[in-house]
Design a protein around this motif. Structure first.
Motif, PDB file in Angstrom:
ATOM      1  N   ARG A   1       0.994  -1.242  -0.066  1.00 13.94           N
ATOM      2  CA  ARG A   1       0.128  -0.067  -0.193  1.00 13.94           C
ATOM      3  C   ARG A   1       0.799   1.383  -0.053  1.00 13.94           C
ATOM      4  N   LEU A   2       2.088   1.083   0.767  1.00  9.48           N
ATOM      5  CA  LEU A   2       2.609   2.386   0.898  1.00  9.48           C
ATOM      6  C   LEU A   2       3.526   2.533  -0.524  1.00  9.48           C
ATOM      7  N   GLN A   3       3.795   1.732  -1.361  1.00  7.14           N
ATOM      8  CA  GLN A   3       4.537   1.531  -2.642  1.00  7.14           C
ATOM      9  C   GLN A   3       3.813   2.128  -3.616  1.00  7.14           C
ATOM     10  N   LEU A   4       2.401   1.617  -3.449  1.00  4.79           N
ATOM     11  CA  LEU A   4       1.411   2.237  -4.396  1.00  4.79           C
ATOM     12  C   LEU A   4       1.194   3.900  -4.343  1.00  4.79           C
ATOM     13  N   GLN A   5       1.178   4.100  -2.991  1.00  7.05           N
ATOM     14  CA  GLN A   5       0.886   5.484  -2.452  1.00  7.05           C
ATOM     15  C   GLN A   5       1.982   6.424  -3.142  1.00  7.05           C
ATOM     16  N   LEU A   6       3.298   5.895  -3.090  1.00 10.52           N
ATOM     17  CA  LEU A   6       4.431   6.490  -3.619  1.00 10.52           C
ATOM     18  C   LEU A   6       4.328   6.698  -4.902  1.00 10.52           C
ATOM     19  N   VAL A   7       3.802   5.655  -5.722  1.00 16.25           N
ATOM     20  CA  VAL A   7       3.741   5.467  -7.048  1.00 16.25           C
ATOM     21  C   VAL A   7       2.768   6.629  -7.613  1.00 16.25           C
ATOM     22  N   ILE A   8       1.465   6.522  -7.223  1.00 16.77           N
ATOM     23  CA  ILE A   8       0.495   7.660  -7.476  1.00 16.77           C
ATOM     24  C   ILE A   8       0.770   9.004  -7.235  1.00 16.77           C
ATOM     25  N   ASP A   9       1.557   9.417  -5.957  1.00 20.44           N
ATOM     26  CA  ASP A   9       2.012  10.466  -5.552  1.00 20.44           C
ATOM     27  C   ASP A   9       2.977  11.159  -6.415  1.00 20.44           C
ATOM     28  N   SER A  10       3.698  10.134  -7.390  1.00 16.40           N
ATOM     29  CA  SER A  10       4.696  10.904  -8.311  1.00 16.40           C
ATOM     30  C   SER A  10       4.067  11.233  -9.558  1.00 16.40           C
ATOM     31  N   LEU A  11       2.804  10.930  -9.921  1.00 16.69           N
ATOM     32  CA  LEU A  11       2.146  11.469 -10.955  1.00 16.69           C
ATOM     33  C   LEU A  11       1.401  13.142 -10.642  1.00 16.69           C
ATOM     34  N   SER A  12       1.531  13.889 -11.497  1.00 16.46           N
ATOM     35  CA  SER A  12       1.285  15.103 -11.693  1.00 16.46           C
ATOM     36  C   SER A  12      -0.236  15.174 -11.697  1.00 16.46           C
ATOM     37  N   GLU A  13      -1.240  14.187 -12.499  1.00 12.11           N
ATOM     38  CA  GLU A  13      -2.452  14.187 -12.469  1.00 12.11           C
ATOM     39  C   GLU A  13      -2.969  14.099 -11.332  1.00 12.11           C
ATOM     40  N   LEU A  14      -4.418  14.333 -11.307  1.00 15.22           N
ATOM     41  CA  LEU A  14      -5.041  14.265  -9.950  1.00 15.22           C
ATOM     42  C   LEU A  14      -5.619  12.960 -10.192  1.00 15.22           C
ATOM     43  N   VAL A  15      -5.477  11.958  -9.188  1.00 18.56           N
ATOM     44  CA  VAL A  15      -5.780  10.360  -9.231  1.00 18.56           C
ATOM     45  C   VAL A  15      -6.497  10.112  -7.926  1.00 18.56           C
ATOM     46  N   ALA A  16      -7.776   9.605  -8.046  1.00 19.28           N
ATOM     47  CA  ALA A  16      -8.362   8.929  -7.014  1.00 19.28           C
ATOM     48  C   ALA A  16      -8.698   7.500  -7.488  1.00 19.28           C
ATOM     49  N   VAL A  17      -8.770   6.543  -6.309  1.00 13.92           N
ATOM     50  CA  VAL A  17      -9.061   5.276  -6.743  1.00 13.92           C
ATOM     51  C   VAL A  17     -10.699   5.120  -6.167  1.00 13.92           C
ATOM     52  N   LEU A  18     -11.632   4.621  -6.770  1.00 16.02           N
ATOM     53  CA  LEU A  18     -12.923   4.727  -6.084  1.00 16.02           C
ATOM     54  C   LEU A  18     -13.137   3.220  -5.915  1.00 16.02           C
ATOM     55  N   GLY A  19     -14.146   2.889  -4.783  1.00 19.24           N
ATOM     56  CA  GLY A  19     -14.676   1.659  -4.710  1.00 19.24           C
ATOM     57  C   GLY A  19     -15.640   1.382  -5.384  1.00 19.24           C
ATOM     58  N   PRO A  20     -16.413   0.218  -5.611  1.00 21.11           N
ATOM     59  CA  PRO A  20     -17.430  -0.300  -6.347  1.00 21.11           C
ATOM     60  C   PRO A  20     -18.651   0.561  -6.012  1.00 21.11           C
ATOM     61  N   ASP A  21     -18.911   1.313  -4.773  1.00 19.15           N
ATOM     62  CA  ASP A  21     -19.985   1.935  -4.500  1.00 19.15           C
ATOM     63  C   ASP A  21     -19.669   3.639  -4.707  1.00 19.15           C
ATOM     64  N   GLY A  22     -18.382   3.730  -5.378  1.00 21.83           N
ATOM     65  CA  GLY A  22     -18.277   5.260  -5.483  1.00 21.83           C
ATOM     66  C   GLY A  22     -17.690   6.013  -4.585  1.00 21.83           C
ATOM     67  N   ARG A  23     -17.243   5.266  -3.451  1.00 23.08           N
ATOM     68  CA  ARG A  23     -16.551   5.957  -2.510  1.00 23.08           C
ATOM     69  C   ARG A  23     -14.968   6.174  -2.914  1.00 23.08           C
ATOM     70  N   ILE A  24     -14.519   7.287  -2.488  1.00 26.58           N
ATOM     71  CA  ILE A  24     -12.932   7.502  -2.650  1.00 26.58           C
ATOM     72  C   ILE A  24     -12.292   6.558  -1.691  1.00 26.58           C
ATOM     73  N   ARG A  25     -11.512   5.696  -2.065  1.00 22.58           N
ATOM     74  CA  ARG A  25     -10.518   4.814  -1.306  1.00 22.58           C
ATOM     75  C   ARG A  25      -9.122   5.454  -1.032  1.00 22.58           C
ATOM     76  N   LEU A  26      -8.676   5.977  -2.068  1.00 21.25           N
ATOM     77  CA  LEU A  26      -7.184   6.410  -2.188  1.00 21.25           C
ATOM     78  C   LEU A  26      -6.983   7.642  -3.203  1.00 21.25           C
ATOM     79  N   VAL A  27      -6.178   8.702  -2.699  1.00 20.82           N
ATOM     80  CA  VAL A  27      -5.983   9.587  -3.713  1.00 20.82           C
ATOM     81  C   VAL A  27      -4.656  10.167  -3.599  1.00 20.82           C
ATOM     82  N   ASN A  28      -4.204  10.789  -4.815  1.00 25.99           N
ATOM     83  CA  ASN A  28      -2.722  11.087  -4.553  1.00 25.99           C
ATOM     84  C   ASN A  28      -2.575  12.372  -4.195  1.00 25.99           C
TER      85      ASN A  28
END
Length: 174
Positions: A56-83
């Motif tokens: 999970r920490l590695q994934l967070q480091l990867v998406i934090d390195s992106l300049s795009e705004l990124v969010a991961v949504l669960g199947p219910d539309g709730r935000i699980r993770l953002v960069n």
């Protein structure tokens, strides 16, 4: 030992030489006269939890390195993770992180944009694999345009949403 002196259980993480991780719990056992009879020691293997946390920490480091705004949504539309870019943009725009942060329902946040809302719902439900839209976003004196892209995760467990600013496009209509 503190457990023997305090009479209260204690827990700590320990590592084996072989690399496994354990939660060690020390629990005093008493007779009816409150005299300590035993010290119970139990070990729970938490190696899988440690590996999951490291991933999970590695994934967070990867998406934090992106300049795009990124969010991961669960199947219910709730935000699980953002960069970090997502969080920074929300703070710059004064958007309440409760509305667009982890735990928030992103479909609710998009209710004012019916086309986007329908597209996200279609991807979440699996009737579409992807959805993209371009939109202006008021940002103080600026009105930059963004391209939002939503892709269904391969295992169907959610959707990855990204927003990329389109630098050559400003104000006006689409």
């Amino acid at each position: 030992m503190r457990v023997q002196q305090s009479g209260k259980p204690e827990e700590q993480e320990v590592s084996a030489e072989s690399g496994e991780h354990y939660s060690m719990r020390l629990t005093p056992s008493f007779t009816s006269q409150r005299a300590q009879d035993l010290l119970l020691v139990s070990f729970t293997d938490v190696s899988g939890l440690k590996a999951t946390e490291a991933s999970r920490l590695q994934l967070q480091l990867v998406i934090d390195s992106l300049s795009e705004l990124v969010a991961v949504l669960g199947p219910d539309g709730r935000i699980r993770l953002v960069n970090q870019a997502w969080s920074d943009a929300a703070q710059r725009r004064g958007a309440a992180l409760a509305r667009v942060g982890v735990g928030a329902n992103y479909l609710e946040a998009c209710r004012t944009a019916p086309e986007v809302n329908r597209g996200l719902e279609a991807v979440l439900l699996g009737s579409q694999e992807q959805f993209s839209a371009e939109y202006p976003c008021k940002d103080g004196e600026r009105e930059p345009w963004f391209r939002m892209h939503a892709s269904r995760m391969r295992d169907g467990s959610g959707v990855v949403v990204s927003h990329l600013e389109l630098p050559g496009r400003r104000g006006g209509g689409p």
